[in-house]
Motif scaffolding. Structure first.
Motif, short mmCIF file in Angstrom:
data_model
loop_
_atom_site.label_atom_id
_atom_site.label_comp_id
_atom_site.label_asym_id
_atom_site.label_seq_id
_atom_site.Cartn_x
_atom_site.Cartn_y
_atom_site.Cartn_z
N GLU A 97 0.69 -1.23 0.23
CA GLU A 97 -0.05 0.01 0.15
C GLU A 97 0.84 1.31 0.13
OE1 GLU A 97 -3.79 2.12 2.58
OE2 GLU A 97 -2.64 0.43 3.30
N GLN A 98 1.90 1.32 0.77
CA GLN A 98 2.78 2.37 0.88
C GLN A 98 3.65 2.73 -0.25
OE1 GLN A 98 1.63 4.82 2.89
NE2 GLN A 98 -0.12 3.34 3.52
N ASN A 99 4.20 1.49 -0.77
CA ASN A 99 5.16 1.47 -1.57
C ASN A 99 5.29 0.19 -2.52
OD1 ASN A 99 7.62 1.57 -2.96
ND2 ASN A 99 8.93 2.28 -1.34
N GLN A 100 4.92 0.57 -3.78
CA GLN A 100 4.47 -0.66 -4.46
C GLN A 100 5.68 -1.05 -5.46
OE1 GLN A 100 0.96 0.56 -6.85
NE2 GLN A 100 0.11 1.54 -4.91
N LYS A 101 6.62 -0.27 -5.17
CA LYS A 101 8.11 -0.59 -6.03
C LYS A 101 8.78 -1.37 -5.16
CE LYS A 101 6.96 1.74 -9.62
NZ LYS A 101 6.40 1.13 -10.73
N GLN A 102 9.20 -1.29 -3.88
CA GLN A 102 9.97 -2.04 -3.06
C GLN A 102 9.66 -2.40 -1.67
OE1 GLN A 102 13.90 -0.65 -3.95
NE2 GLN A 102 13.53 1.20 -2.66
N ILE A 103 9.83 -3.22 -0.62
CA ILE A 103 9.48 -3.35 0.43
C ILE A 103 10.53 -4.19 1.09
CG2 ILE A 103 6.98 -3.13 0.18
CD1 ILE A 103 6.71 -5.97 0.32
N SER A 104 10.13 -3.80 2.59
CA SER A 104 11.19 -4.83 3.39
C SER A 104 10.19 -5.61 4.47
CB SER A 104 12.26 -4.06 4.48
OG SER A 104 13.27 -3.45 3.34
N ILE A 105 10.44 -6.86 4.51
CA ILE A 105 9.40 -7.49 5.36
C ILE A 105 10.48 -8.33 6.38
CG2 ILE A 105 7.87 -9.75 5.55
CD1 ILE A 105 6.75 -7.42 3.77
N THR A 106 10.01 -8.02 7.43
CA THR A 106 10.68 -8.71 8.74
C THR A 106 9.89 -9.58 9.30
OG1 THR A 106 11.72 -6.53 9.15
CG2 THR A 106 11.76 -8.19 11.05
N VAL A 107 10.31 -10.88 9.64
CA VAL A 107 9.76 -11.95 10.27
C VAL A 107 10.45 -12.26 11.51
CG1 VAL A 107 8.91 -12.81 7.98
CG2 VAL A 107 10.71 -13.70 9.05
N LYS A 108 9.80 -12.91 12.33
CA LYS A 108 10.36 -13.36 13.67
C LYS A 108 10.72 -14.96 13.73
CE LYS A 108 10.03 -9.22 15.57
NZ LYS A 108 11.18 -8.48 16.12
N THR A 109 11.88 -15.47 14.07
CA THR A 109 12.21 -16.71 14.10
C THR A 109 13.54 -16.92 14.98
OG1 THR A 109 12.60 -18.95 12.89
CG2 THR A 109 13.39 -16.65 11.87
N ASP A 110 13.48 -17.73 15.71
CA ASP A 110 14.71 -18.11 16.52
C ASP A 110 15.77 -19.15 15.74
OD1 ASP A 110 14.01 -16.71 18.42
OD2 ASP A 110 12.74 -18.36 19.60
N LYS A 111 15.22 -19.56 14.52
CA LYS A 111 16.18 -20.48 13.73
C LYS A 111 16.81 -19.65 12.75
CE LYS A 111 12.71 -24.10 14.12
NZ LYS A 111 11.95 -25.38 13.36
N THR A 112 17.75 -20.59 12.29
CA THR A 112 18.61 -19.94 11.26
C THR A 112 18.31 -20.43 9.75
OG1 THR A 112 20.75 -20.12 12.74
CG2 THR A 112 21.11 -20.00 10.26
N ILE A 113 18.04 -19.15 8.94
CA ILE A 113 17.62 -19.49 7.44
C ILE A 113 18.69 -19.87 6.70
CG2 ILE A 113 16.38 -18.49 5.59
CD1 ILE A 113 14.68 -16.92 7.51
N GLN A 114 18.58 -21.11 5.94
CA GLN A 114 19.79 -21.36 4.94
C GLN A 114 19.26 -20.74 3.62
OE1 GLN A 114 22.38 -22.08 7.08
NE2 GLN A 114 22.78 -23.65 5.46
N SER A 115 17.91 -20.96 3.41
CA SER A 115 17.47 -20.46 1.87
C SER A 115 16.06 -19.87 1.96
CB SER A 115 17.71 -21.59 0.73
OG SER A 115 16.71 -22.55 1.06
#
Length: 625
Positions: free
Chosen positions: A586-604
């Motif tokens: 809604e606020q920016n239709q070109k690029q965004i940053s999404i933050t998610v909460k997790t205690d695990k390590t993301i490999q991909s």
């Protein structure tokens, strides 16, 4: 009423008006809102009107003779504030004339002399008519005296036409089976934003009609059965007692009743044994009439409860060749359609007394009828029938201008076909068919025409017409459903449908009604999906570790505000899915940053849009270094 309440309501109205004005609006559409025939809150305006007609039509069809003769009386009511000095008549079957403008070539089997007017009188005054000159699908006629506001004019028309040997939306199915559609001269729509509808029929874009009242008399030889829009008025006069009994039983039966089987047809005793029988049909406040006739089609029927509040049933009937296995399932598949659409999506009780599935070649909808082709794939035949029956709501419950805004009906039928299909074959199979049949061809076609805004009038499109009418708008409806949630989306949809049932909504009425019905300003969303040349292409640029989780940097290369899932694969081999609705754009239709909460390590990580297929999936993945 308390002054503060009045002030709040007034401020809310001003807010709605300001929001509605955010969207581009053509000058002719603006004029309708200025004249208050339409309201910026999504309702018909206080000055809304539409014209209306009473049609009494009598036709005689004597197969295998292809000449159909007709006698017609029209009383046309001018409910507009305008004085009409002439009327525009639609003569759709002139599309069959040699030399007619059309999008596709026509062979000899398609060509006929078109509509031939034998006599035309207006209020008793004979009108000169030159069939050679009146060769187009639109024909203006001057009136002996102007038609004043809130007055009416009466017309009597005798005409005939040849049934086309090549059957499409109408024509000869075989030598003794005809499907008749768009077969009678009618008064064109005169509306509040465009005046007379003079768009030519080019055998591609579809139709736009007033809501009229019809009495239709169809005279055929004995042993011919007639199926048509509306309710049969004289079944006792045209059917032998045994077959009348079966038909009546079907009106309260969940099980399929074989009204007439191949064995019955062979006995040639189904109809009254007069040389000719006249079948009389009536329908009120509908936008068209269609007719199927045959002397060798099976006839099945049953019914389904479509309104729990009243226990009202709708009849589901089918007419077909005995060797078409798929059509032997048509009545039960249709019962499911009528019930499911009534109770789920759109969740509005089926508004008509019956539906008939007629075997032809068109895969096309008409009020209370569908003309569908036979396939050996029973599931696909049901899929097609679901789509055509879903059109009941758009464009027939809502009087959509399909000629200009095909996405307002085809997009919804495409949406409903996936929703009902999911209930029939499961989510995986239904979505696979939807993506392959509706989305894949568009998202992987780089042609400029495919990126025209959905709002582009259908009448101005050739390339891109199909995707702009079906897949793209359907995705917009699913995106909005995802963003609002089912309950609020349905509330807004019902507000729109309640306001415009039996009327002629245009896209801005839909936009405004959905905003009002949901209580949210959705203009940013509608502008994104309908007024841009966007497509779907998301780029997962980077994934960075933050306190308590990860941040995903996503670029919207294509531009559409589409929902998507972020699927994270963790170092322990497990996965997590984080769904994002279109609200993230809604606020920016070109690029965004999404933050998610997790205690695990993301490999991909992977972006997956599901039915919102991505034009370039090579940039949808990220892997930790």
């Amino acid at each position: 009423m308390h002054k503060s309440i009045i002030l709040t309501a007034f401020c809310s109205l001003l807010l709605w008006q300001a929001q509605a004005q955010d969207l581009y609006m053509p000058r002719d559409i603006k004029r309708a809102y200025t004249k208050e025939t339409r309201s910026l809150d999504g309702r018909p305006g206080k000055n809304y009107w539409e014209n209306h007609g009473h049609y009494t039509i009598s036709i005689t069809a004597l197969p295998p003779d292809r000449t159909v003769k007709g006698v017609e009386q029209i009383t046309y009511y001018n409910n507009s504030p305008d004085t009409l000095k002439r009327l525009n008549m639609k003569l759709i079957l002139n599309i069959h004339r040699a030399g007619a403008a059309r999008f596709s070539p026509a062979d000899d089997n398609y060509l006929t002399p078109g509509v031939q007017i034998d006599e035309f009188t207006i209020n008793g005054t004979k009108k000169d008519w030159d069939n050679k000159r009146a060769a187009a699908t639109n024909q203006f006629i001057s009136l002996p005296k102007p038609l004043l506001p809130h007055d009416s004019v009466k017309m009597d028309i005798n005409w005939h036409f040849e049934v086309s040997k090549q059957s499409g939306r109408e024509g000869m199915i075989d030598s003794t089976t005809f499907y008749l559609a768009y077969f009678y001269p009618r008064v064109s729509v005169y509306d509040d934003y465009n005046g007379w509808d003079t768009l030519p029929f080019l055998d591609a874009q579809e139709f736009y009609n007033d809501f009229n009242d019809y009495t239709l008399n169809v005279t055929v030889p004995k042993n011919y059965i007639v199926w048509a829009t509306g309710t049969l008025q004289n079944p006792k006069q045209v059917l032998q007692p045994e077959y009348l009994k079966r038909l009546e039983k079907s009106f309260t039966s969940d099980s399929t009743i074989h009204v007439a089987t191949a064995e019955d047809l062979a006995k040639k005793n189904i109809t009254a044994q007069n040389d000719q029988n006249t079948w009389t049909w009536k329908a009120t406040n509908v936008s068209d009439m269609a007719v199927g006739i045959s002397d060798h089609y099976d006839w099945d029927a049953a019914s389904a409860i479509v309104d729990d509040a009243t226990n009202r049933r709708a009849s589901m009937q089918s007419a077909f060749l005995d060797n078409s296995a798929d059509f032997h399932h048509a009545v039960q598949a249709g019962r499911h359609s009528l019930s499911w659409l009534s109770h789920n999506w759109p969740g509005v009780p089926y508004p008509f007394p019956k539906m008939t599935s007629f075997q032809g070649f068109a895969d096309m909808e008409y009020p209370m009828m569908v003309n569908d082709s036979h396939t050996d794939d029973i599931a696909f035949s049901q899929f097609v029938q679901d789509h055509e029956i879903a059109h009941t709501y758009f464009p027939f419950y809502m009087g959509i201008n399909e000629s200009r805004y095909a996405f307002m009906d085809e997009g919804w039928a495409t949406t409903f076909e996936l929703l009902i299909g999911t209930s029939e074959v499961g989510k995986e199979k239904a979505e696979k068919l939807y993506k392959g049949f509706r989305i894949n061809g568009w998202i992987h076609d780089r042609a400029t025409a495919e990126d025209l805004p959905i709002i582009t009038p259908s009448s101005e499109q050739r390339g891109g017409y199909g995707n702009n009418s079906y897949g793209k708008p359907s995705l917009s409806y699913f995106a909005l459903k995802d963003m609002l949630g089912d309950d609020l989306f349905k509330k807004a949809l019902h507000f729109y449908m309640d306001q415009w049932n039996g009327k002629h909504p245009i896209p801005w009425d839909y936009f405004n009604a959905m905003s009002n019905g949901s209580g949210k300003n959705l203009n940013w969303f509608f502008n994104n999906w309908f007024f841009t040349n966007y497509y779907i292409d998301l780029d997962l640029r980077d994934v960075t570790k933050t306190d308590g989780g990860y941040t995903f940097a996503i670029k919207n290369i294509g531009g559409f505000a589409a929902p998507f899932d972020i699927i994270a694969t963790y170092s322990d081999g497990t996965t997590g899915t984080f769904h994002q609705t279109p609200i993230v754009w809604e606020q920016n239709q070109k690029q965004i940053s999404i933050t998610v909460k997790t205690d695990k390590t993301i490999q991909s990580a992977l972006i997956d849009g599901g039915i919102f297929m991505d034009a370039d999936t090579s940039n949808n993945k990220w892997t930790a270094k």
